[in-house]
Design an enzyme around this catalytic site. Structure first.
Site, PDB file in Angstrom:
ATOM      1  N   PRO A  29       0.829  -1.206   0.000  1.00  0.00           N
ATOM      2  CA  PRO A  29       0.000   0.000   0.000  1.00  0.00           C
ATOM      3  C   PRO A  29       0.861   1.252   0.000  1.00  0.00           C
ATOM      4  O   PRO A  29       1.823   1.362   0.763  1.00  0.00           O
ATOM      5  CB  PRO A  29      -0.798  -0.124   1.304  1.00  0.00           C
ATOM      6  CG  PRO A  29       0.024  -1.025   2.171  1.00  0.00           C
ATOM      7  CD  PRO A  29       0.725  -1.967   1.249  1.00  0.00           C
ATOM      8  N   GLN A 107      -6.303  -1.609   2.580  1.00  0.00           N
ATOM      9  CA  GLN A 107      -5.753  -1.275   3.890  1.00  0.00           C
ATOM     10  C   GLN A 107      -6.669  -0.264   4.574  1.00  0.00           C
ATOM     11  O   GLN A 107      -7.138   0.687   3.950  1.00  0.00           O
ATOM     12  CB  GLN A 107      -4.348  -0.688   3.757  1.00  0.00           C
ATOM     13  CG  GLN A 107      -3.673  -0.443   5.103  1.00  0.00           C
ATOM     14  CD  GLN A 107      -2.325   0.219   4.969  1.00  0.00           C
ATOM     15  OE1 GLN A 107      -2.248   1.419   4.752  1.00  0.00           O
ATOM     16  NE2 GLN A 107      -1.259  -0.565   5.081  1.00  0.00           N
ATOM     17  N   HIS A 180      -4.115  -1.561   9.663  1.00  0.00           N
ATOM     18  CA  HIS A 180      -2.823  -0.872   9.699  1.00  0.00           C
ATOM     19  C   HIS A 180      -2.412  -0.575  11.145  1.00  0.00           C
ATOM     20  O   HIS A 180      -2.920   0.351  11.773  1.00  0.00           O
ATOM     21  CB  HIS A 180      -2.928   0.426   8.903  1.00  0.00           C
ATOM     22  CG  HIS A 180      -1.604   1.052   8.568  1.00  0.00           C
ATOM     23  ND1 HIS A 180      -0.725   1.466   9.527  1.00  0.00           N
ATOM     24  CD2 HIS A 180      -1.011   1.338   7.387  1.00  0.00           C
ATOM     25  CE1 HIS A 180       0.356   1.990   8.951  1.00  0.00           C
ATOM     26  NE2 HIS A 180       0.200   1.917   7.645  1.00  0.00           N
ATOM     27  N   ALA A 182       0.985   0.077  11.998  1.00  0.00           N
ATOM     28  CA  ALA A 182       2.385   0.240  11.606  1.00  0.00           C
ATOM     29  C   ALA A 182       2.703   1.716  11.386  1.00  0.00           C
ATOM     30  O   ALA A 182       1.815   2.571  11.364  1.00  0.00           O
ATOM     31  CB  ALA A 182       2.660  -0.550  10.314  1.00  0.00           C
ATOM     32  N   TYR A 185       1.056   5.240  12.947  1.00  0.00           N
ATOM     33  CA  TYR A 185      -0.335   5.662  12.898  1.00  0.00           C
ATOM     34  C   TYR A 185      -1.069   5.162  14.154  1.00  0.00           C
ATOM     35  O   TYR A 185      -0.452   4.586  15.047  1.00  0.00           O
ATOM     36  CB  TYR A 185      -0.981   5.187  11.595  1.00  0.00           C
ATOM     37  CG  TYR A 185      -0.423   5.931  10.393  1.00  0.00           C
ATOM     38  CD1 TYR A 185      -1.022   7.103   9.943  1.00  0.00           C
ATOM     39  CD2 TYR A 185       0.732   5.495   9.752  1.00  0.00           C
ATOM     40  CE1 TYR A 185      -0.491   7.820   8.868  1.00  0.00           C
ATOM     41  CE2 TYR A 185       1.279   6.200   8.683  1.00  0.00           C
ATOM     42  CZ  TYR A 185       0.659   7.353   8.246  1.00  0.00           C
ATOM     43  OH  TYR A 185       1.201   8.075   7.193  1.00  0.00           O
ATOM     44  N   ARG A 233      -0.910  -5.222   9.222  1.00  0.00           N
ATOM     45  CA  ARG A 233       0.421  -4.718   8.894  1.00  0.00           C
ATOM     46  C   ARG A 233       1.059  -4.176  10.162  1.00  0.00           C
ATOM     47  O   ARG A 233       0.465  -3.399  10.905  1.00  0.00           O
ATOM     48  CB  ARG A 233       0.370  -3.622   7.822  1.00  0.00           C
ATOM     49  CG  ARG A 233       1.764  -3.405   7.201  1.00  0.00           C
ATOM     50  CD  ARG A 233       1.751  -2.427   6.045  1.00  0.00           C
ATOM     51  NE  ARG A 233       2.841  -2.743   5.119  1.00  0.00           N
ATOM     52  CZ  ARG A 233       3.487  -1.841   4.393  1.00  0.00           C
ATOM     53  NH1 ARG A 233       3.183  -0.554   4.489  1.00  0.00           N
ATOM     54  NH2 ARG A 233       4.434  -2.194   3.565  1.00  0.00           N
TER      55      ARG A 233
END
Length: 373
Positions: A29, A107, A180, A182, A185, A233
């Protein structure tokens, strides 16, 4: 038989959850800031993603879509997945990818403290993010503000946003979603002790700090169909902290991998794009995190970071360190990378000149036109 005459292992067919994939090359992504101001994906985006499927990639993971219209958006012209219009816009991309023989996962992302859009960013704790806002992603620039801590009610709303976004993605025809957690964030902000000073249930121990991500995965799994893949992720590095490592090395990694596995994750995707696979898919002591994830969970593991290099990709797959390899920026200049590898051709080398007219698809098209001219 030498490596020059043996089919590259990334060209072998693979499977993630119930998704049969024609090979093990994955498009990572990448934020392209090319949706409408309302977050609705465009026909330009549909053509962009379809090109990767036409070029032979087995799986495409579409750029992070924000999960609510209040606190989640990261940057300007980011696509969303929280309205019917968003879902309708994404359906054109899904249909184009499927028509070209590819599979596509969306994602799902919440910016938290690193939003460059939200007037008052919210996060686990009132900790100002390191570094400066990303250039070219607007509308805000400069230092990040100190975020406001999320209330318990807002955390519940955040979870509901992810779950509803996943349901919209399923209805739009996506083959799955990637949660997400990772790159600094929101969910990674909960995971990281320096940005999470909360107490239980979402702060304190590592098990508590990964809890929100796991609850989101489990709740998505509970309401989506059996064939819909929900992965995660993870990363050590953050966009604003390129040298960050998990404090406890393999010990921390084992807790994190076990937790997401127990929650029902269909795959683990370890992001290492900032400084490459050999730097950030390993501990400070050089131990392989992707290999540990495979060994502890038995889940398909997607490696990332410089893996357009066919020899590096071959080496880590042959060593049992990954099942799939994802390619980010290099895919922009090699949308047909799997076909090139199959033909024994050398991939085009990526240059940041690609973004000399901006990070959007229109900016890339302008750069490409200049090369031809």
């Amino acid at each position: 038989m030498n490596s020059q005459t043996t089919q590259h292992p990334a060209l072998d067919a693979g499977k993630i959850h119930n998704l049969a994939l024609r090979n093990r090359y994955v498009v990572a992504p990448m934020s392209r800031a090319s949706a409408g101001e309302d977050g609705v994906p465009t026909s330009e985006m549909a053509a962009y993603y379809a090109r990767f499927a036409q070029g032979g990639y087995g799986l495409i993971i579409a750029e992070g879509a924000y999960t609510d219209t209040i606190l989640a958006q990261s940057y300007g012209n980011q696509p969303g997945m929280c309205t019917d219009a968003h879902a309708h816009g994404w359906k054109a991309t899904v249909d184009a990818v499927h028509a070209a023989g590819g599979k596509i996962i969306l994602q799902l992302i919440h910016a938290g403290a690193v939003s460059q859009v939200v007037d008052t960013p919210h996060a686990p704790s009132p900790v100002r993010p390191d570094g400066m806002m990303l250039q070219g992603y607007g509308p805000k620039q400069g230092a990040y503000p100190v975020p406001v801590p999320l209330s318990d009610h807002q955390i519940a709303e955040t979870k509901a946003g992810f779950v509803m976004a996943a349901l919209r993605a399923e209805r739009a025809g996506f083959d799955g979603v990637e949660v997400h957690c990772a790159n600094g964030y929101l969910l990674d902000q909960f995971l990281t002790p320096e940005t999470n000073s909360r107490t239980a249930p979402y702060g304190g121990s590592l098990q508590n700090r990964i809890r929100l991500t796991c609850e989101i995965i489990a709740e998505i799994r509970a309401v989506t169909g059996q064939d819909f893949a929900t992965g995660v992720r993870l990363s050590q590095a953050k966009a604003t902290q390129p040298d960050y490592f998990w404090q406890g090395g393999l010990k921390d990694a084992a807790v994190i991998f076990d937790a997401v596995h127990l929650a029902g994750a269909a795959f683990i995707h370890l992001a290492s794009e900032i400084k490459g696979y050999t730097y950030h898919s390993r501990t400070k002591q050089g131990e392989s995190l992707t290999k540990l994830a495979r060994m502890r969970t038995g889940l398909p593991v997607i490696a990332n970071g410089g893996l357009q290099d066919p020899q590096l990709a071959r080496d880590i797959m042959s060593a049992g360190e990954a099942d799939f390899v994802s390619v980010g920026k290099s895919a922009l200049v090699n949308p047909d990378l799997p076909q090139k590898i199959a033909a024994g051709q050398t991939p085009v080398e990526f240059s940041f000149d690609v973004f000399s007219h901006g990070v959007s698809l229109a900016g890339q098209a302008q750069w490409q036109a200049a090369q031809i001219g």
